[in-house]
Structure formats: C-alpha cells, structure tokens
Motif scaffolding. Sequence first.
Motif, PDB file in Angstrom:
ATOM      1  N   ASP A  29      43.223  44.475  37.905  1.00 48.10           N
ATOM      2  CA  ASP A  29      42.516  45.604  37.281  1.00 48.10           C
ATOM      3  C   ASP A  29      41.588  45.111  36.173  1.00 48.10           C
ATOM      4  O   ASP A  29      40.454  45.571  36.035  1.00 48.10           O
ATOM      5  CB  ASP A  29      43.520  46.607  36.692  1.00 48.10           C
ATOM      6  N   ILE A  30      42.096  44.161  35.368  1.00 46.29           N
ATOM      7  CA  ILE A  30      41.275  43.655  34.264  1.00 46.29           C
ATOM      8  C   ILE A  30      40.043  42.949  34.797  1.00 46.29           C
ATOM      9  O   ILE A  30      38.914  43.208  34.383  1.00 46.29           O
ATOM     10  CB  ILE A  30      42.091  42.673  33.382  1.00 46.29           C
ATOM     11  N   VAL A  31      40.278  42.053  35.752  1.00 41.47           N
ATOM     12  CA  VAL A  31      39.194  41.218  36.242  1.00 41.47           C
ATOM     13  C   VAL A  31      38.176  42.019  37.047  1.00 41.47           C
ATOM     14  O   VAL A  31      36.975  41.775  36.977  1.00 41.47           O
ATOM     15  CB  VAL A  31      39.772  40.062  37.091  1.00 41.47           C
ATOM     16  N   LEU A  32      38.671  43.014  37.810  1.00 42.01           N
ATOM     17  CA  LEU A  32      37.756  43.724  38.706  1.00 42.01           C
ATOM     18  C   LEU A  32      37.220  45.027  38.120  1.00 42.01           C
ATOM     19  O   LEU A  32      36.170  45.506  38.530  1.00 42.01           O
ATOM     20  CB  LEU A  32      38.452  44.003  40.042  1.00 42.01           C
ATOM     21  N   ASP A  33      37.922  45.628  37.182  1.00 39.78           N
ATOM     22  CA  ASP A  33      37.508  46.948  36.708  1.00 39.78           C
ATOM     23  C   ASP A  33      37.156  47.016  35.230  1.00 39.78           C
ATOM     24  O   ASP A  33      36.431  47.896  34.809  1.00 39.78           O
ATOM     25  CB  ASP A  33      38.612  47.980  36.982  1.00 39.78           C
ATOM     26  N   ILE A  34      37.746  46.124  34.430  1.00 47.92           N
ATOM     27  CA  ILE A  34      37.567  46.275  32.986  1.00 47.92           C
ATOM     28  C   ILE A  34      36.590  45.263  32.420  1.00 47.92           C
ATOM     29  O   ILE A  34      35.751  45.588  31.597  1.00 47.92           O
ATOM     30  CB  ILE A  34      38.939  46.187  32.277  1.00 47.92           C
ATOM     31  N   SER A  91      33.948  41.746  33.327  1.00 48.15           N
ATOM     32  CA  SER A  91      33.241  41.070  34.408  1.00 48.15           C
ATOM     33  C   SER A  91      33.449  39.565  34.209  1.00 48.15           C
ATOM     34  O   SER A  91      32.731  38.922  33.450  1.00 48.15           O
ATOM     35  CB  SER A  91      31.757  41.437  34.339  1.00 48.15           C
ATOM     36  N   LEU A  92      34.472  39.033  34.840  1.00 48.16           N
ATOM     37  CA  LEU A  92      34.833  37.623  34.640  1.00 48.16           C
ATOM     38  C   LEU A  92      33.958  36.746  35.537  1.00 48.16           C
ATOM     39  O   LEU A  92      34.227  36.558  36.716  1.00 48.16           O
ATOM     40  CB  LEU A  92      36.325  37.411  34.954  1.00 48.16           C
ATOM     41  N   ASN A  93      32.892  36.224  34.942  1.00 47.82           N
ATOM     42  CA  ASN A  93      31.899  35.493  35.740  1.00 47.82           C
ATOM     43  C   ASN A  93      32.290  34.052  36.033  1.00 47.82           C
ATOM     44  O   ASN A  93      31.797  33.457  36.986  1.00 47.82           O
ATOM     45  CB  ASN A  93      30.552  35.495  35.012  1.00 47.82           C
ATOM     46  N   TYR A  94      33.152  33.483  35.183  1.00 48.83           N
ATOM     47  CA  TYR A  94      33.509  32.068  35.415  1.00 48.83           C
ATOM     48  C   TYR A  94      34.909  31.816  34.887  1.00 48.83           C
ATOM     49  O   TYR A  94      35.199  32.061  33.712  1.00 48.83           O
ATOM     50  CB  TYR A  94      32.516  31.153  34.687  1.00 48.83           C
ATOM     51  N   GLN A  95      35.796  31.394  35.747  1.00 44.75           N
ATOM     52  CA  GLN A  95      37.144  30.946  35.360  1.00 44.75           C
ATOM     53  C   GLN A  95      37.589  29.994  36.461  1.00 44.75           C
ATOM     54  O   GLN A  95      37.780  30.408  37.606  1.00 44.75           O
ATOM     55  CB  GLN A  95      38.109  32.132  35.222  1.00 44.75           C
ATOM     56  N   GLU A  96      37.752  28.735  36.111  1.00 43.53           N
ATOM     57  CA  GLU A  96      37.910  27.706  37.130  1.00 43.53           C
ATOM     58  C   GLU A  96      39.114  27.907  38.045  1.00 43.53           C
ATOM     59  O   GLU A  96      39.077  27.524  39.218  1.00 43.53           O
ATOM     60  CB  GLU A  96      37.980  26.328  36.448  1.00 43.53           C
ATOM     61  N   ASN A  97      40.189  28.504  37.536  1.00 45.05           N
ATOM     62  CA  ASN A  97      41.405  28.612  38.336  1.00 45.05           C
ATOM     63  C   ASN A  97      41.410  29.788  39.293  1.00 45.05           C
ATOM     64  O   ASN A  97      42.028  29.718  40.357  1.00 45.05           O
ATOM     65  CB  ASN A  97      42.645  28.718  37.431  1.00 45.05           C
ATOM     66  N   ILE A  98      40.772  30.890  38.913  1.00 48.61           N
ATOM     67  CA  ILE A  98      40.922  32.093  39.745  1.00 48.61           C
ATOM     68  C   ILE A  98      39.612  32.591  40.354  1.00 48.61           C
ATOM     69  O   ILE A  98      39.633  33.529  41.126  1.00 48.61           O
ATOM     70  CB  ILE A  98      41.593  33.247  38.956  1.00 48.61           C
TER      71      ILE A  98
END
Length: 365
Positions: free
Chosen positions: A69-74, A76-83
Amino acid sequence: MRLDITRRDFLKLSGGTAAMLGLSQSWVPKIALALEQAAQRPPVVWMSFMECTGCLESFAKSVNPSTADIVLDIISLNYQENIMAAAGTQAEADLKNTLDKGGYIAIIEGAIAVGIPEAMMVAGKTSLDLVKEVTQNAAATLCVGTCAAYGGVQAMKPNPTGAKGVKDAIGIETVNVPGCPPNPAHILPTIVHYLLFNKLPDLDSDGRPLFLFEQKIHDNCERRAHFDAGRYVGEFGTPEETLQYCLYKMGCKGPETHSPCPKTLWNAKQSWCVKCGNGCIGCMEPDFWDRFEDFYQRLPNVPIPGFVGVKTSADWVGSTLVTATMAGIGIHAIASAATGRYKKHPDIPVKEVPKSKGPSEGSED
Ligand code: SF4
Ligand code: SF4
C-alpha cells in the motif's frame, strides 16, 4: 498492477496518522487528501550504504498500511535496489531521471565510509560520492535507521572505516528516524508530515522528529509503576520476572532512550521489547553501541520521581520504599526526607538520608 486501499482502511490510516502526529481527528480529511495526492508529490529514492538491510526488512514488514500500500498508493518509490522491478541500465536510467528532476525525498539507509571511502563502493563510486549525488537535489533527506542517522554499528569503536551518519559525513540537514531497526510506524508518519505541511517536522538536537521522539521510553512504559514502587526484576527466571516487574536492574536503557516504542509498538502493534521481557537496549540513541555497550548493565544514577535533586539509584529507592511501606510512610514523605523538606514538618521525624549506592558503585542484591 495498482493495489487500492479500501476507503475504510484509508480513513483508518489517516486517523492513526493524525494521532501519531499529535493532531485532532478534525485533521483526518486533510491527511486523507495529502495521501490521495501523494502520487503527484515528490517521488522517493531509497539508497542503501553500510548496513545489514534490516531497516528495509523492517519497512517491508509494515502492516496497516502494508508495504504494498505504501509503495503503490502512498509514495512513489522510484528507486530501491532490493524491491524495485527494474534492473541494470533501466534502473540506473530511472535513478538519473529522478535525480535530474530534483524535488524528491531521499531516504538513506546505512552509514557512510568517510575515513576509508573505498571501504564502501557501488559500481566504482564510493558511498561518500553517492550520498552527495543522491541528496544534492533532494527536497528532504530522511535517514532511516541508526546507521544512516548516527553511524550505527559501523561507527562503533574502533570504527575502522571512519563510518559516520549522513549529516556528519556530508554536513547536510537530515531528518533522522533511528532504530536498529527503525520502526515503519515511525517512518510513514514522518513522510506524511512532510506531505501534509510541505516542510520538515521540528527536530530534537539529534535530528529526530519531536512529534515522535520527544519523550523517553521510560515516560510511557507499562512497567513504570513498578519502577516507581521499587519493584524490579533482579534476575531472569525469578517470580519477579513472571510478575513483569521493572527491568531497570536487568540493564533496561528506557530511562535514557527517546522513542515512542511503548505507544507505537512493533509487529502490527502486538508487542515491543519490554513487553517481550527484555529491557530496551537504547537502539534509537546516537552511539548506543558504545554508550550502552553492556546491554545488561544497569544505568547509573537514574532520577527517581519525587527525589529531584537527590543523587540516588533504584537500589536505594527500592529498599527504602520497602522499609517505608512496612513503616507506613508514603513516597512523598520519603521524598521530603531525601530533599531535606522534612525539616519543615515538625510532626515527622527527620531521618538521615542513606548515602546513594548507585549501580556504578557495584551494589548488588
Ligand atoms: S526501566 Fe525500563 S522496564 Fe523499567 S519502567 Fe523504565 S523503561 Fe520500563
Ligand atoms: S524499546 Fe528500545 S531497543 Fe526496543 S526498539 Fe525501542 S528503542 Fe530500540
């Protein structure tokens, strides 16, 4: 695919966030609006340096809202090497694009190798160069975890790489959400605060948001009544442990640790360290690896309520309260004796205050 939070969950999250930010429930619609508009808000770049990935692991265990929910709705996580889904040149292009546009939130995990920069390198760049690169156009830099905030275990003596937290490494203002690991219930409200007010929260002298870290563990601990009454666990495996007495004598660092853990809790609000039966190890304090090196060594000279100005210890209070209780004397009377106020009460005999025998002096039961 986009996962949508139900309206009910969304309002629940907004209500919980309002409480965490110290706002009344009348703020819930504004928080809901801020979260709804988050997709148009600054994107997030999460960069990891010298760390164990425990911070991300903790973040990934978030519930209510879930990590998805955080990553997709709250945010905008543009770069995180693990996920992140992208890899290789695509991921690097996404990163460059975000950094060039600017205005993003930089989340940093892990310490920076300052003394020997080559000790931490990614694709030929040192952590020192990379952290400058990733923060230079950021609207805000959020350090998650004690390593990014203060150097953490990498900076523990003798600190062979000269590891430092981000602020000390490159001299920029950071918002620190420390912890080993940090609690996702502290990370999200910090981000929401920024989205809601469009400015950084007020910080304490160690860069932590005051709305979360102003109080100490000890101020909100469910075992505090036992501490005040002089009831302590002196050894694991005893009836006192079963009775869940205060863990001060077992080395609890709650009296010197600023954190809302007893209120925010961990693991879907199920528990936290003291509730699990172990004292707080002070993981949200700078230099806790050195400062609280022996996790089971009790803190010296912890102030006791009602004994202001008296250099005493829980040992002294514990034994004195037991004596006083047997003699029918209350805590205020003892406090008055300790501070010399007895002299103003002719009806109460003045007793000589025992010399403090603090933990540092090696007192043992
Ligand atoms: S010393 Fe630790 S266990 Fe005891 S009241 Fe304080 S925080 Fe709780
Ligand atoms: S209770 Fe103490 S050791 Fe446990 S997470 Fe909170 S600050 Fe860290």
